[in-house]
Design a protein around this motif. Structure first.
Motif, PDB file in Angstrom:
ATOM      1  N   GLU A  46     -43.618   4.771 -23.646  1.00  0.00           N
ATOM      2  CA  GLU A  46     -42.604   3.424 -24.549  1.00  0.00           C
ATOM      3  C   GLU A  46     -41.261   3.761 -24.852  1.00  0.00           C
ATOM      4  O   GLU A  46     -40.894   5.053 -25.077  1.00  0.00           O
ATOM      5  N   GLU A  47     -40.554   3.169 -24.033  1.00  0.00           N
ATOM      6  CA  GLU A  47     -39.297   3.498 -23.219  1.00  0.00           C
ATOM      7  C   GLU A  47     -37.926   3.070 -25.028  1.00  0.00           C
ATOM      8  O   GLU A  47     -38.478   2.178 -25.565  1.00  0.00           O
ATOM      9  N   ALA A  48     -37.034   3.743 -25.499  1.00  0.00           N
ATOM     10  CA  ALA A  48     -36.864   4.245 -26.432  1.00  0.00           C
ATOM     11  C   ALA A  48     -35.034   4.369 -26.177  1.00  0.00           C
ATOM     12  O   ALA A  48     -35.095   5.459 -25.205  1.00  0.00           O
ATOM     13  N   SER A  49     -34.078   4.372 -26.039  1.00  0.00           N
ATOM     14  CA  SER A  49     -32.796   4.174 -25.911  1.00  0.00           C
ATOM     15  C   SER A  49     -31.987   4.713 -27.786  1.00  0.00           C
ATOM     16  O   SER A  49     -32.070   3.919 -28.439  1.00  0.00           O
ATOM     17  N   PHE A  50     -31.396   5.634 -27.690  1.00  0.00           N
ATOM     18  CA  PHE A  50     -31.376   6.901 -28.396  1.00  0.00           C
ATOM     19  C   PHE A  50     -29.501   7.533 -28.347  1.00  0.00           C
ATOM     20  O   PHE A  50     -28.968   7.825 -26.813  1.00  0.00           O
ATOM     21  N   PHE A  51     -28.683   7.193 -29.317  1.00  0.00           N
ATOM     22  CA  PHE A  51     -27.895   6.929 -29.505  1.00  0.00           C
ATOM     23  C   PHE A  51     -27.111   8.023 -30.178  1.00  0.00           C
ATOM     24  O   PHE A  51     -27.186   7.929 -30.771  1.00  0.00           O
ATOM     25  N   VAL A  52     -26.231   8.952 -29.730  1.00  0.00           N
ATOM     26  CA  VAL A  52     -25.880  10.291 -30.332  1.00  0.00           C
ATOM     27  C   VAL A  52     -23.702  10.529 -30.493  1.00  0.00           C
ATOM     28  O   VAL A  52     -23.817  10.112 -29.152  1.00  0.00           O
ATOM     29  N   LEU A  53     -22.967  10.484 -31.295  1.00  0.00           N
ATOM     30  CA  LEU A  53     -22.200  11.039 -31.334  1.00  0.00           C
ATOM     31  C   LEU A  53     -21.892  12.677 -31.016  1.00  0.00           C
ATOM     32  O   LEU A  53     -22.451  13.104 -31.252  1.00  0.00           O
ATOM     33  N   CYS A  54     -20.437  13.331 -30.537  1.00  0.00           N
ATOM     34  CA  CYS A  54     -20.740  14.458 -30.498  1.00  0.00           C
ATOM     35  C   CYS A  54     -19.700  14.903 -29.653  1.00  0.00           C
ATOM     36  O   CYS A  54     -18.433  14.150 -28.870  1.00  0.00           O
ATOM     37  N   VAL A 101     -22.812  16.997 -34.082  1.00  0.00           N
ATOM     38  CA  VAL A 101     -23.600  15.308 -33.470  1.00  0.00           C
ATOM     39  C   VAL A 101     -23.935  14.814 -34.706  1.00  0.00           C
ATOM     40  O   VAL A 101     -24.146  15.516 -35.582  1.00  0.00           O
ATOM     41  N   LEU A 102     -23.597  13.356 -34.159  1.00  0.00           N
ATOM     42  CA  LEU A 102     -24.344  12.169 -35.506  1.00  0.00           C
ATOM     43  C   LEU A 102     -25.027  11.460 -34.875  1.00  0.00           C
ATOM     44  O   LEU A 102     -24.766  10.801 -34.100  1.00  0.00           O
ATOM     45  N   PRO A 103     -25.883  10.871 -35.113  1.00  0.00           N
ATOM     46  CA  PRO A 103     -26.594  10.352 -34.694  1.00  0.00           C
ATOM     47  C   PRO A 103     -26.419   8.706 -34.609  1.00  0.00           C
ATOM     48  O   PRO A 103     -26.009   9.094 -36.073  1.00  0.00           O
ATOM     49  N   MET A 104     -26.575   8.108 -33.724  1.00  0.00           N
ATOM     50  CA  MET A 104     -26.024   7.021 -34.092  1.00  0.00           C
ATOM     51  C   MET A 104     -26.321   5.497 -34.381  1.00  0.00           C
ATOM     52  O   MET A 104     -26.112   3.919 -33.892  1.00  0.00           O
ATOM     53  N   GLY A 105     -28.266   6.112 -34.124  1.00  0.00           N
ATOM     54  CA  GLY A 105     -28.741   4.305 -34.076  1.00  0.00           C
ATOM     55  C   GLY A 105     -30.035   4.082 -32.737  1.00  0.00           C
ATOM     56  O   GLY A 105     -29.494   5.285 -31.650  1.00  0.00           O
ATOM     57  N   THR A 106     -30.426   3.810 -32.635  1.00  0.00           N
ATOM     58  CA  THR A 106     -31.831   3.835 -32.059  1.00  0.00           C
ATOM     59  C   THR A 106     -31.929   1.815 -31.807  1.00  0.00           C
ATOM     60  O   THR A 106     -31.519   1.077 -32.199  1.00  0.00           O
ATOM     61  N   ALA A 107     -32.155   1.561 -30.491  1.00  0.00           N
ATOM     62  CA  ALA A 107     -33.078   0.303 -29.613  1.00  0.00           C
ATOM     63  C   ALA A 107     -33.676  -0.022 -28.294  1.00  0.00           C
ATOM     64  O   ALA A 107     -33.667   1.112 -28.010  1.00  0.00           O
ATOM     65  N   GLN A 108     -34.056  -0.632 -28.427  1.00  0.00           N
ATOM     66  CA  GLN A 108     -34.593  -0.755 -27.331  1.00  0.00           C
ATOM     67  C   GLN A 108     -34.179  -2.337 -26.160  1.00  0.00           C
ATOM     68  O   GLN A 108     -33.877  -3.022 -26.618  1.00  0.00           O
ATOM     69  N   ASP A 109     -34.497  -2.146 -24.931  1.00  0.00           N
ATOM     70  CA  ASP A 109     -33.622  -2.742 -24.218  1.00  0.00           C
ATOM     71  C   ASP A 109     -34.514  -3.121 -23.033  1.00  0.00           C
ATOM     72  O   ASP A 109     -36.088  -3.163 -23.295  1.00  0.00           O
ATOM     73  N   HIS A 110     -34.626  -4.250 -22.487  1.00  0.00           N
ATOM     74  CA  HIS A 110     -35.350  -5.439 -21.369  1.00  0.00           C
ATOM     75  C   HIS A 110     -34.742  -5.279 -20.523  1.00  0.00           C
ATOM     76  O   HIS A 110     -33.859  -6.318 -20.366  1.00  0.00           O
ATOM     77  N   LYS A 111     -35.482  -4.418 -18.906  1.00  0.00           N
ATOM     78  CA  LYS A 111     -34.939  -4.850 -18.145  1.00  0.00           C
ATOM     79  C   LYS A 111     -34.967  -5.476 -16.951  1.00  0.00           C
ATOM     80  O   LYS A 111     -34.407  -5.798 -16.249  1.00  0.00           O
ATOM     81  N   ARG A 112     -36.076  -5.947 -17.058  1.00  0.00           N
ATOM     82  CA  ARG A 112     -36.800  -7.082 -16.416  1.00  0.00           C
ATOM     83  C   ARG A 112     -36.063  -8.107 -16.419  1.00  0.00           C
ATOM     84  O   ARG A 112     -36.012  -8.392 -17.858  1.00  0.00           O
ATOM     85  N   ALA A 113     -35.684  -9.095 -15.171  1.00  0.00           N
ATOM     86  CA  ALA A 113     -34.877 -10.126 -15.471  1.00  0.00           C
ATOM     87  C   ALA A 113     -35.880 -11.463 -16.496  1.00  0.00           C
ATOM     88  O   ALA A 113     -35.479 -12.079 -17.275  1.00  0.00           O
ATOM     89  N   PHE A 114     -36.863 -11.244 -16.533  1.00  0.00           N
ATOM     90  CA  PHE A 114     -38.411 -12.358 -16.559  1.00  0.00           C
ATOM     91  C   PHE A 114     -38.865 -12.578 -17.817  1.00  0.00           C
ATOM     92  O   PHE A 114     -39.148 -10.907 -18.260  1.00  0.00           O
ATOM     93  N   ASP A 115     -39.478 -13.451 -18.488  1.00  0.00           N
ATOM     94  CA  ASP A 115     -40.424 -12.959 -19.807  1.00  0.00           C
ATOM     95  C   ASP A 115     -41.208 -12.488 -19.331  1.00  0.00           C
ATOM     96  O   ASP A 115     -41.815 -11.995 -17.706  1.00  0.00           O
TER      97      ASP A 115
END
Ligand code: AMP
Ligand code: GLY
Length: 422
Positions: A190-198, A203-217
């Motif tokens: 399973e994919e997830a995006s993790f954001f960190v400031l450096c 390092v400071l973690p800045m949150g997590t998110a999940q994107d949806h790359k495909r165009a359709f449902d």
């Protein structure tokens, strides 16, 4: 303070919205900006990939902080030129931004620091690449080495599409970005995006998110820049987050520092997680779009404090106050995207969509105003973003807002968040 923000998409509208709320921000200029940002900031046309033009603008607006949204100015050396000219900058050097600019660079970096990622090989010759793919078999992942606006990756389910992707890339379908090709093991999970400031060191973690790359449902259709996101990503448990930091993020940042190219800015860590083990899919040298929209919706003005601490090299001890909340952003795109689409259709009902509710924000990604009328001016056009105590509540708010927007030429996915909600 005077702040200059570079960029013109939904990511930058969300950044502008968060920055403008901060008492630290006296004046915000966005270059070039878009129609949605005009109420928050002075939008000034500028070639943001031209270091001299950006320095000239930063000087003119007396910028005390320059925030760089997209990757292209980073790759063009804009952050280096600004720092050399004495400006405080949020955004990595061109050397550190190689983590996004070159997939080969990142794979070698992972090798050097032991960060778990897909096995790979690198080719600049079609025949050798074909032989390797035949030997490895499908599924397999074919990537143009350079920047290809998120489109240079083929996850090939079978041999024919793998060989076809190789021929396209070496045939020039992605220009110079495809002159070198990286072939990777297909990673399941399973994919997830993790954001960190450096800030170069801390390092400071800045949150997590999940994107949806495909165009359709149902995750069908072609890959896009991202059709919707939510935060937090449930797959990023405390344990997975700690492993990602310890096994991937910190070793990478330490290796960059050891090489004399410390990373200063936000690092976008694209992960594939299986059985609690995160592996690196990719790095980007910027916030994700639309992931940034959900992070800003949750963080608000404190995002500026964190970016300032990062730019100043003072992240040690910095913290973020996370509410126990959720956010979702649904992308509205012009029909036809990510293929050919028409520009210039009229959009009505944005104010009705926001309905004066501070938990709803319609960020503009590709709009212009002509003769007082709001028009679509791109593929991804609006990011309808909402916050809630639960993800289900955020989703309900976001889709209710979408239903108040009158734009027949637009479309969106109706299933953003399905993985976390079903
Ligand atoms: P990238 O531009 O490298 O993030 O690749 C775009 C998308 O392709 C990713 O978000 C993944 O969904 C998929 N992808 C890339 N590399 C792999 C891999 N090695 N295994 C499985 N999926 C991948
Ligand atoms: N949403 C994916 C990206 O920004 O690269």
């Amino acid at each position: 303070m005077n702040i200059l923000l570079l960029g013109s998409g939904g990511r930058e509208h969300a950044l502008a919205w968060a920055i403008a709320q901060s008492p630290q921000c006296d004046r915000l200029t966005v270059a070039p900006g878009n129609a949605g940002m005009e109420r928050l900031a002075d939008c000034i046309p500028c070639d943001i990939e031209d270091p001299r033009a950006v320095i000239e603008l930063a000087t003119r607006v007396k910028a005390e902080l320059v925030v760089i949204g997209p990757e292209a100015p980073l790759a063009a050396g804009v952050s280096d030129a600004l720092r050399d000219a004495g400006f405080l900058v949020f955004g990595p050097s061109a050397a550190a931004a190689q983590v996004e600019v070159s997939k080969t660079f990142t794979k070698e970096l992972c090798d050097a620091c032991g960060a778990p990622t897909a096995a790979y090989a690198h080719f600049s010759d079609l025949a050798a690449a074909e032989a390797y793919v035949r030997d490895q078999g499908a599924p397999i992942v074919i990537k143009a080495d350079g920047l290809a606006a998120g489109k240079g990756v083929t996850v090939a389910e079978d041999m024919d599409s793998a060989l076809g992707a190789l021929r396209d890339m070496f045939g020039g379908a992605y220009g110079d970005a495809g002159a070198e090709v990286v072939i990777e093991e297909f990673m399941e999970g399973e994919e997830a995006s993790f954001f960190v400031l450096c800030d170069g060191t801390d390092v400071l973690p800045m949150g997590t998110a999940q994107d949806h790359k495909r165009a359709f449902d149902g995750d069908q259709g072609p890959n896009t820049g991202g059709m919707g996101a939510y935060s937090p990503a449930p797959v990023m448990t405390e344990a997975v987050t700690a492993r990602a930091l310890d096994e991937i993020v910190r070793p990478t940042l330490a290796e960059l520092k050891r090489r004399g190219t410390p990373y200063q800015g936000v690092l976008y860590v694209g992960l594939m997680i299986r059985d609690g083990q995160p592996r690196l899919v990719e790095y980007n040298a910027r916030f994700g779009d639309p992931e940034c929209q959900v992070l800003m919706m949750r963080l608000g003005a404190q995002a500026l404090d964190a970016m300032l601490a990062c730019a100043r090299g003072k992240l040690a001890g910095a913290t973020l106050n996370w509410a126990d909340d959720h956010a979702m952003s649904v992308v509205m795109a012009t029909r036809g995207y990510p293929g050919a689409y028409a520009k210039g259709s009229e959009i009505k009902g944005i104010e009705a969509a926001e309905a004066g509710d501070p938990l709803i924000r319609v960020f503009h990604a590709g709009t212009v105003v002509k003769d007082g009328t709001l028009l679509a001016n791109g593929g991804r056009v609006l990011n309808v973003t909402a916050r809630g105590a639960t993800l289900a509540e955020a989703r309900e708010r976001a889709y209710a807002a979408i239903d108040r927007i009158d734009w027949p030429e637009g479309f969106c996915r109706r299933d953003i968040g399905w993985r976390a909600l079903d």
